[in-house]
Design a protein around this motif. Structure first.
Motif, PDB file in Angstrom:
ATOM      1  N   ALA A  53     -13.357  67.639 129.288  1.00 38.89           N
ATOM      2  CA  ALA A  53     -13.714  66.732 130.391  1.00 38.89           C
ATOM      3  C   ALA A  53     -13.279  65.296 130.120  1.00 38.89           C
ATOM      4  CB  ALA A  53     -15.223  66.788 130.629  1.00 38.89           C
ATOM      5  N   GLN A  54     -13.105  64.933 128.848  1.00 35.19           N
ATOM      6  CA  GLN A  54     -12.700  63.566 128.504  1.00 35.19           C
ATOM      7  C   GLN A  54     -11.201  63.336 128.694  1.00 35.19           C
ATOM      8  OE1 GLN A  54     -15.024  61.229 127.953  1.00 35.19           O
ATOM      9  NE2 GLN A  54     -16.396  62.951 128.396  1.00 35.19           N
ATOM     10  N   ARG A  55     -10.438  64.396 128.763  1.00 29.29           N
ATOM     11  CA  ARG A  55      -8.981  64.334 128.971  1.00 29.29           C
ATOM     12  C   ARG A  55      -8.279  63.413 127.965  1.00 29.29           C
ATOM     13  NH1 ARG A  55     -10.241  63.647 134.977  1.00 29.29           N
ATOM     14  NH2 ARG A  55     -10.599  65.785 135.627  1.00 29.29           N
ATOM     15  N   ILE A  56      -8.610  63.609 126.699  1.00 28.82           N
ATOM     16  CA  ILE A  56      -7.968  62.841 125.628  1.00 28.82           C
ATOM     17  C   ILE A  56      -6.770  63.651 125.137  1.00 28.82           C
ATOM     18  CG2 ILE A  56      -8.243  61.881 123.310  1.00 28.82           C
ATOM     19  CD1 ILE A  56     -11.283  61.693 123.919  1.00 28.82           C
ATOM     20  N   TYR A  57      -5.623  62.990 125.040  1.00 29.40           N
ATOM     21  CA  TYR A  57      -4.409  63.646 124.558  1.00 29.40           C
ATOM     22  C   TYR A  57      -3.875  62.905 123.335  1.00 29.40           C
ATOM     23  CZ  TYR A  57      -4.227  66.459 128.770  1.00 29.40           C
ATOM     24  OH  TYR A  57      -4.519  67.356 129.749  1.00 29.40           O
ATOM     25  N   PHE A  58      -3.337  63.676 122.411  1.00 27.62           N
ATOM     26  CA  PHE A  58      -2.669  63.081 121.265  1.00 27.62           C
ATOM     27  C   PHE A  58      -1.337  62.515 121.734  1.00 27.62           C
ATOM     28  CE2 PHE A  58      -5.588  66.021 119.293  1.00 27.62           C
ATOM     29  CZ  PHE A  58      -6.019  65.327 118.171  1.00 27.62           C
ATOM     30  N   PRO A  59      -0.867  61.454 121.086  1.00 28.44           N
ATOM     31  CA  PRO A  59       0.448  60.922 121.455  1.00 28.44           C
ATOM     32  C   PRO A  59       1.521  62.009 121.305  1.00 28.44           C
ATOM     33  CG  PRO A  59      -0.684  59.414 119.962  1.00 28.44           C
ATOM     34  CD  PRO A  59      -1.491  60.687 120.011  1.00 28.44           C
ATOM     35  N   PRO A  60       2.559  61.937 122.140  1.00 29.64           N
ATOM     36  CA  PRO A  60       3.601  62.969 122.051  1.00 29.64           C
ATOM     37  C   PRO A  60       4.388  62.881 120.739  1.00 29.64           C
ATOM     38  CG  PRO A  60       4.152  61.306 123.694  1.00 29.64           C
ATOM     39  CD  PRO A  60       2.788  60.982 123.198  1.00 29.64           C
ATOM     40  N   ALA A  61       5.031  63.970 120.389  1.00 29.60           N
ATOM     41  CA  ALA A  61       5.854  64.014 119.176  1.00 29.60           C
ATOM     42  C   ALA A  61       6.917  62.928 119.227  1.00 29.60           C
ATOM     43  CB  ALA A  61       6.498  65.385 119.029  1.00 29.60           C
ATOM     44  N   GLY A  62       7.127  62.277 118.113  1.00 26.13           N
ATOM     45  CA  GLY A  62       8.123  61.212 118.026  1.00 26.13           C
ATOM     46  C   GLY A  62       7.657  59.873 118.551  1.00 26.13           C
ATOM     47  N   SER A  63       6.417  59.812 119.021  1.00 22.45           N
ATOM     48  CA  SER A  63       5.868  58.577 119.579  1.00 22.45           C
ATOM     49  C   SER A  63       5.685  57.533 118.471  1.00 22.45           C
ATOM     50  CB  SER A  63       4.521  58.880 120.231  1.00 22.45           C
ATOM     51  OG  SER A  63       3.820  57.697 120.505  1.00 22.45           O
ATOM     52  N   PRO A  64       5.912  56.253 118.787  1.00 21.13           N
ATOM     53  CA  PRO A  64       5.648  55.205 117.793  1.00 21.13           C
ATOM     54  C   PRO A  64       4.189  55.201 117.326  1.00 21.13           C
ATOM     55  CG  PRO A  64       6.801  54.293 119.702  1.00 21.13           C
ATOM     56  CD  PRO A  64       6.475  55.723 120.022  1.00 21.13           C
ATOM     57  N   ALA A  65       3.283  55.722 118.155  1.00 19.63           N
ATOM     58  CA  ALA A  65       1.867  55.765 117.783  1.00 19.63           C
ATOM     59  C   ALA A  65       1.616  56.698 116.605  1.00 19.63           C
ATOM     60  CB  ALA A  65       1.022  56.205 118.980  1.00 19.63           C
ATOM     61  N   LEU A  66       2.558  57.611 116.353  1.00 19.75           N
ATOM     62  CA  LEU A  66       2.420  58.554 115.242  1.00 19.75           C
ATOM     63  C   LEU A  66       3.274  58.164 114.036  1.00 19.75           C
ATOM     64  CD1 LEU A  66       2.516  61.951 117.182  1.00 19.75           C
ATOM     65  CD2 LEU A  66       0.508  60.731 116.327  1.00 19.75           C
ATOM     66  N   ALA A  67       3.943  57.033 114.128  1.00 19.14           N
ATOM     67  CA  ALA A  67       4.884  56.634 113.070  1.00 19.14           C
ATOM     68  C   ALA A  67       4.187  56.150 111.798  1.00 19.14           C
ATOM     69  CB  ALA A  67       5.827  55.560 113.596  1.00 19.14           C
ATOM     70  N   SER A  68       3.015  55.578 111.920  1.00 10.80           N
ATOM     71  CA  SER A  68       2.313  55.027 110.759  1.00 10.80           C
ATOM     72  C   SER A  68       1.962  56.117 109.754  1.00 10.80           C
ATOM     73  CB  SER A  68       1.034  54.321 111.227  1.00 10.80           C
ATOM     74  OG  SER A  68       0.178  54.062 110.142  1.00 10.80           O
ATOM     75  N   SER A  69       2.043  55.771 108.475  1.00 11.08           N
ATOM     76  CA  SER A  69       1.667  56.733 107.434  1.00 11.08           C
ATOM     77  C   SER A  69       0.159  56.980 107.414  1.00 11.08           C
ATOM     78  CB  SER A  69       2.138  56.244 106.065  1.00 11.08           C
ATOM     79  OG  SER A  69       1.505  55.020 105.742  1.00 11.08           O
ATOM     80  N   ASP A  70      -0.603  56.118 108.070  1.00 13.76           N
ATOM     81  CA  ASP A  70      -2.049  56.312 108.184  1.00 13.76           C
ATOM     82  C   ASP A  70      -2.406  57.263 109.331  1.00 13.76           C
ATOM     83  OD1 ASP A  70      -2.532  54.528 106.109  1.00 13.76           O
ATOM     84  OD2 ASP A  70      -2.696  52.809 107.476  1.00 13.76           O
ATOM     85  N   VAL A  71      -1.431  57.504 110.220  1.00 10.29           N
ATOM     86  CA  VAL A  71      -1.690  58.309 111.413  1.00 10.29           C
ATOM     87  C   VAL A  71      -0.874  59.606 111.424  1.00 10.29           C
ATOM     88  CG1 VAL A  71      -1.575  58.330 113.943  1.00 10.29           C
ATOM     89  CG2 VAL A  71      -2.259  56.240 112.758  1.00 10.29           C
ATOM     90  N   GLY A  72       0.424  59.470 111.322  1.00  8.67           N
ATOM     91  CA  GLY A  72       1.353  60.593 111.488  1.00  8.67           C
ATOM     92  C   GLY A  72       1.039  61.838 110.690  1.00  8.67           C
ATOM     93  N   PRO A  73       0.834  61.735 109.373  1.00  7.29           N
ATOM     94  CA  PRO A  73       0.595  62.957 108.595  1.00  7.29           C
ATOM     95  C   PRO A  73      -0.632  63.755 109.066  1.00  7.29           C
ATOM     96  CG  PRO A  73       1.037  61.103 107.138  1.00  7.29           C
ATOM     97  CD  PRO A  73       0.915  60.552 108.530  1.00  7.29           C
ATOM     98  N   TYR A  74      -1.549  63.099 109.718  1.00 12.83           N
ATOM     99  CA  TYR A  74      -2.785  63.762 110.150  1.00 12.83           C
ATOM    100  C   TYR A  74      -2.722  64.239 111.606  1.00 12.83           C
ATOM    101  CZ  TYR A  74      -4.232  61.326 105.962  1.00 12.83           C
ATOM    102  OH  TYR A  74      -4.294  60.860 104.679  1.00 12.83           O
ATOM    103  N   LEU A  75      -1.897  63.581 112.416  1.00 12.45           N
ATOM    104  CA  LEU A  75      -1.894  63.891 113.847  1.00 12.45           C
ATOM    105  C   LEU A  75      -0.624  64.560 114.355  1.00 12.45           C
ATOM    106  CD1 LEU A  75      -3.646  60.749 115.394  1.00 12.45           C
ATOM    107  CD2 LEU A  75      -4.644  62.794 114.420  1.00 12.45           C
ATOM    108  N   ASN A  76       0.446  64.569 113.567  1.00 13.73           N
ATOM    109  CA  ASN A  76       1.702  65.166 114.045  1.00 13.73           C
ATOM    110  C   ASN A  76       1.527  66.626 114.464  1.00 13.73           C
ATOM    111  OD1 ASN A  76       3.588  63.051 114.042  1.00 13.73           O
ATOM    112  ND2 ASN A  76       3.835  63.208 111.826  1.00 13.73           N
ATOM    113  N   LYS A  77       0.671  67.367 113.768  1.00 16.29           N
ATOM    114  CA  LYS A  77       0.488  68.785 114.119  1.00 16.29           C
ATOM    115  C   LYS A  77      -0.181  68.960 115.485  1.00 16.29           C
ATOM    116  CE  LYS A  77      -3.657  69.136 111.254  1.00 16.29           C
ATOM    117  NZ  LYS A  77      -4.207  69.764 110.055  1.00 16.29           N
ATOM    118  N   TYR A  78      -0.806  67.901 115.984  1.00 22.98           N
ATOM    119  CA  TYR A  78      -1.462  67.960 117.294  1.00 22.98           C
ATOM    120  C   TYR A  78      -0.673  67.207 118.377  1.00 22.98           C
ATOM    121  CZ  TYR A  78      -5.512  69.199 114.377  1.00 22.98           C
ATOM    122  OH  TYR A  78      -6.370  69.788 113.475  1.00 22.98           O
ATOM    123  N   ALA A  79       0.506  66.706 118.052  1.00 17.51           N
ATOM    124  CA  ALA A  79       1.281  65.851 118.962  1.00 17.51           C
ATOM    125  C   ALA A  79       1.388  66.457 120.358  1.00 17.51           C
ATOM    126  CB  ALA A  79       2.667  65.603 118.390  1.00 17.51           C
ATOM    127  N   GLY A  80       1.022  65.658 121.361  1.00 13.47           N
ATOM    128  CA  GLY A  80       1.116  66.064 122.757  1.00 13.47           C
ATOM    129  C   GLY A  80       0.013  66.986 123.247  1.00 13.47           C
TER     130      GLY A  80
END
Length: 184
Positions: A53-80
């Motif tokens: 119901a919250q309609r939260i989406y992970f940033p799409p693959a290759g997005s600058p939002a996933l580029a950080s080493s603090d973010v990407g390694p943890y969220l890339n598997k959920y991209a999009g």
């Protein structure tokens, strides 16, 4: 001769008691397993529905939002993907929201920034930071609660499977007990 007959009767009585206990214990484990499975289904379905119901989406693959080493390694598997599960909620809360919140007010928490904002009520920038931190930490807390309830549901699922497996094993032993009673 009376001694062997007494032994046979007492052995048969012991078999009857143990086999009866096996029936009761098997039924109890089935009921417990059913209740645990219901808890699993209820909890995970509610977490899924509330997160959907919250309609939260992970940033799409290759997005600058996933580029950080603090973010990407943890969220890339959920991209999009849409955020729908407890592990996704935990990853988003700890490796997306929390990372971004550290950039809002120089790494201060809501509590720290709020204390400063109370001392400077006319500082619009500080008030905005407090507002952002409050909303971000509230959302992060809610997502971590969703993860906690999902984990409880997962544990209930494991408990249900253990109960059903134990009930199956006990049912086999109980049937062997009935078979043994006919042989004594």
């Amino acid at each position: 001769m009376a001694n062997s007959k007494t032994t046979a009767l007492s052995r048969k009585a012991v078999d009857m008691i143990l086999t009866s206990f096996g029936v009761v214990a098997t039924l109890a484990l089935i009921v417990l397993g059913g209740l645990a499975w219901w808890a699993y289904s209820f909890t995970t379905a509610n977490v899924h529905d509330e997160l959907a119901a919250q309609r939260i989406y992970f940033p799409p693959a290759g997005s600058p939002a996933l580029a950080s080493s603090d973010v990407g390694p943890y969220l890339n598997k959920y991209a999009g993907q849409q955020l729908l599960t407890g592990p996704q909620a935990r990853a988003y809360a700890n490796h997306f929201i929390a990372v971004h919140l550290t950039k809002v007010a120089g790494g201060q928490t809501y509590s720290e920034a709020s204390t400063k904002a109370m001392a400077a009520p006319t500082d619009a920038k500080l008030q905005g930071q407090v507002n952002t931190l409050f909303k971000g930490e509230a959302l992060r807390g809610m997502l971590l609660n969703a993860y906690a309830f999902w984990t409880i549901g997962y544990i209930a699922q494991l408990a249900a499977m253990v109960c059903f497996a134990a009930a199956g094993a006990l049912a086999v032993l109980t049937l062997l007990g009935f078979w043994h009673m006919t042989r004594v």
